[in-house]
Design an enzyme around this catalytic site. Sequence first.
Site, PDB file in Angstrom:
ATOM      1  N   LYS A   1     -12.119  29.033   4.086  1.00  0.00           N
ATOM      2  CA  LYS A   1     -13.273  29.485   3.290  1.00  0.00           C
ATOM      3  C   LYS A   1     -13.737  30.866   3.744  1.00  0.00           C
ATOM      4  CE  LYS A   1     -14.867  24.746   2.673  1.00  0.00           C
ATOM      5  NZ  LYS A   1     -14.757  24.332   1.275  1.00  0.00           N
TER       6      LYS A   1
ATOM      7  N   ASP B   1     -23.354  23.101  10.190  1.00  0.00           N
ATOM      8  CA  ASP B   1     -22.135  23.157   9.382  1.00  0.00           C
ATOM      9  C   ASP B   1     -22.170  24.497   8.635  1.00  0.00           C
ATOM     10  OD1 ASP B   1     -20.374  23.126   7.287  1.00  0.00           O
ATOM     11  OD2 ASP B   1     -20.913  21.132   6.553  1.00  0.00           O
TER      12      ASP B   1
ATOM     13  N   CYS C   1     -18.104  16.720  -3.166  1.00  0.00           N
ATOM     14  CA  CYS C   1     -18.162  15.972  -1.887  1.00  0.00           C
ATOM     15  C   CYS C   1     -19.583  15.929  -1.353  1.00  0.00           C
ATOM     16  CB  CYS C   1     -17.223  16.559  -0.842  1.00  0.00           C
ATOM     17  SG  CYS C   1     -15.512  16.538  -1.312  1.00  0.00           S
TER      18      CYS C   1
ATOM     19  N   GLN D   1     -20.038  27.103   4.480  1.00  0.00           N
ATOM     20  CA  GLN D   1     -20.340  27.951   3.322  1.00  0.00           C
ATOM     21  C   GLN D   1     -21.174  29.174   3.699  1.00  0.00           C
ATOM     22  OE1 GLN D   1     -19.140  27.522   0.301  1.00  0.00           O
ATOM     23  NE2 GLN D   1     -18.241  25.495   0.575  1.00  0.00           N
TER      24      GLN D   1
ATOM     25  N   HIS E   1     -22.479  17.780   2.817  1.00  0.00           N
ATOM     26  CA  HIS E   1     -21.102  17.455   2.417  1.00  0.00           C
ATOM     27  C   HIS E   1     -20.742  16.148   3.119  1.00  0.00           C
ATOM     28  CE1 HIS E   1     -16.676  17.984   2.483  1.00  0.00           C
ATOM     29  NE2 HIS E   1     -16.831  18.834   1.496  1.00  0.00           N
TER      30      HIS E   1
HETATM   31  N1  PMP Z   1     -19.086  21.369   4.802  1.00  0.00           N
HETATM   32  C1  PMP Z   1     -19.300  22.096   3.711  1.00  0.00           C
HETATM   33  C2  PMP Z   1     -20.684  22.603   3.412  1.00  0.00           C
HETATM   34  C3  PMP Z   1     -18.238  22.390   2.855  1.00  0.00           C
HETATM   35  O1  PMP Z   1     -18.455  23.116   1.760  1.00  0.00           O
HETATM   36  C4  PMP Z   1     -16.952  21.917   3.166  1.00  0.00           C
HETATM   37  C5  PMP Z   1     -15.776  22.178   2.240  1.00  0.00           C
HETATM   38  N2  PMP Z   1     -16.054  22.007   0.890  1.00  0.00           N
HETATM   39  C6  PMP Z   1     -16.781  21.177   4.326  1.00  0.00           C
HETATM   40  C7  PMP Z   1     -17.870  20.931   5.121  1.00  0.00           C
HETATM   41  C8  PMP Z   1     -15.447  20.642   4.736  1.00  0.00           C
HETATM   42  O2  PMP Z   1     -14.570  21.662   5.010  1.00  0.00           O
HETATM   43  P1  PMP Z   1     -13.026  21.381   5.262  1.00  0.00           P
HETATM   44  O3  PMP Z   1     -12.568  20.510   4.123  1.00  0.00           O
HETATM   45  O4  PMP Z   1     -12.391  22.731   5.240  1.00  0.00           O
HETATM   46  O5  PMP Z   1     -12.910  20.696   6.581  1.00  0.00           O
END
Ligand code: PMP
Length: 406
Positions: free
Chosen positions: A226, A200, A364, A203, A123
């Site tokens: 999430k 990270d 993203c 997910q 991401h």
């Molecule tokens: N890493 C991953 C794998 C994600 O899916 C996301 C959110 N789509 C993020 C980071 C960022 O999370 P947040 O926008 O809640 O900070």
Amino acid sequence: MTQAINEIRAQFPALNQDVNGKPLVYLDNGATTQKPQSVIDALSDYYRLNNSNVHRGAHTLSDRATQHFEDARKTLQAFLNAKKAEEVVWTRGTTESINLVAATWGRQNIQAGDEILVTGMEHHSNIVPWQMLCQQTGATLRPIPVKDTGELDMEAFASMLSDKVKFVSVVHVSNALGTINPVEDIIKMAHEVGAKVLVDGAQAVSHWNVDVQALDADFYAFSGHKLFGPTGIGVLYGKEELLNAMPPYQGGGEMIEHCSFDGTTYNVLPYKFEAGTPNIAGAIGLAAAVNYLNGLDRVVLEQHENALLVRANELADQIGGIRKVGTAPKKASVFSFLLDGAHPADVGTLLDQQGIAVRTGHHCAMPVMNQFKIPGTVRASFSFYNTMDDVERLFAGLEKAKMFLL
Ligand code: PMP
């Protein structure tokens, strides 16, 4: 199972509504999850009964707010199996957790000539903070290649490791593909060359219970929203000795021990990293989400999610014309695809008209989309509260979309 899932669904008010004249099928859990009533109640109770600032307590409400806030930290400590509550730092979410590590550990430990590794399926929030750090320090950011299946190329990773590599930051579960990365192996291999590792987990935590000690992760980041909790709250887990050695992130109230114009000393963990009034309600709401999950059999629910993914794959093969993006053998319940000849955004709009919520676009994760030479995908991301009927509705919806678009 159906009855158990229906009982669970009854706890999530947002799931029980019509959208565009049809019962909602919510398949955008990768973007954010719905909230159980107990989380909504925890937020409302906090504001109705206990609203007050924390750690400043000269009065009963403040003591209560502080107690609930710190209890929430302990709930998250137990959830992650962290050794100490001090290793749980509240942040705004995954993005802020990663930025915190890049800005503090990174600036203290990274120099020109060093290498930082991420994967090609990250991401943007696990790419850009490291790019910024590399621009500031003269270090190099290198992506670990991703195979056509969406699996990491572990041989390539092994060959990239050297004593130049100081940090490895990897996604546990890809939000764009669903791939579950072998983070245990990655951590072991990175530690052998002396590198630290951030995972990270944005997910991952929504699908199974993560044990940071078993993984031996140096840092683990995720977002509350999430994980069936509120937005604006997240966690950075860090090993105590690493957090202790790191400089603070932001300056302000709460993070000081003593402040004068001659110099300032910093507070102990975790407050050193929590400048300003924190998201008190968010932390309490996130703990309510974890308590809710603690009452469920997460192993059985993960099997249910996998069954949903298996069914999605079967139905995709039956209706045809579907290009699956991300076919790794080890996947979380994320079904990313393209309908041949149709733009993902159009597919998403036609599904929405039928009450089916999916995400479309690059998620993203532009680098991995570029690798697959696609602008984006349609992503159905399942949670334990989704039903087989939801999966059937998705594919019936896609059949209709095909009639319009092709
Ligand atoms: N890493 C991953 C794998 C994600 O899916 C996301 C959110 N789509 C993020 C980071 C960022 O999370 P947040 O926008 O809640 O900070």
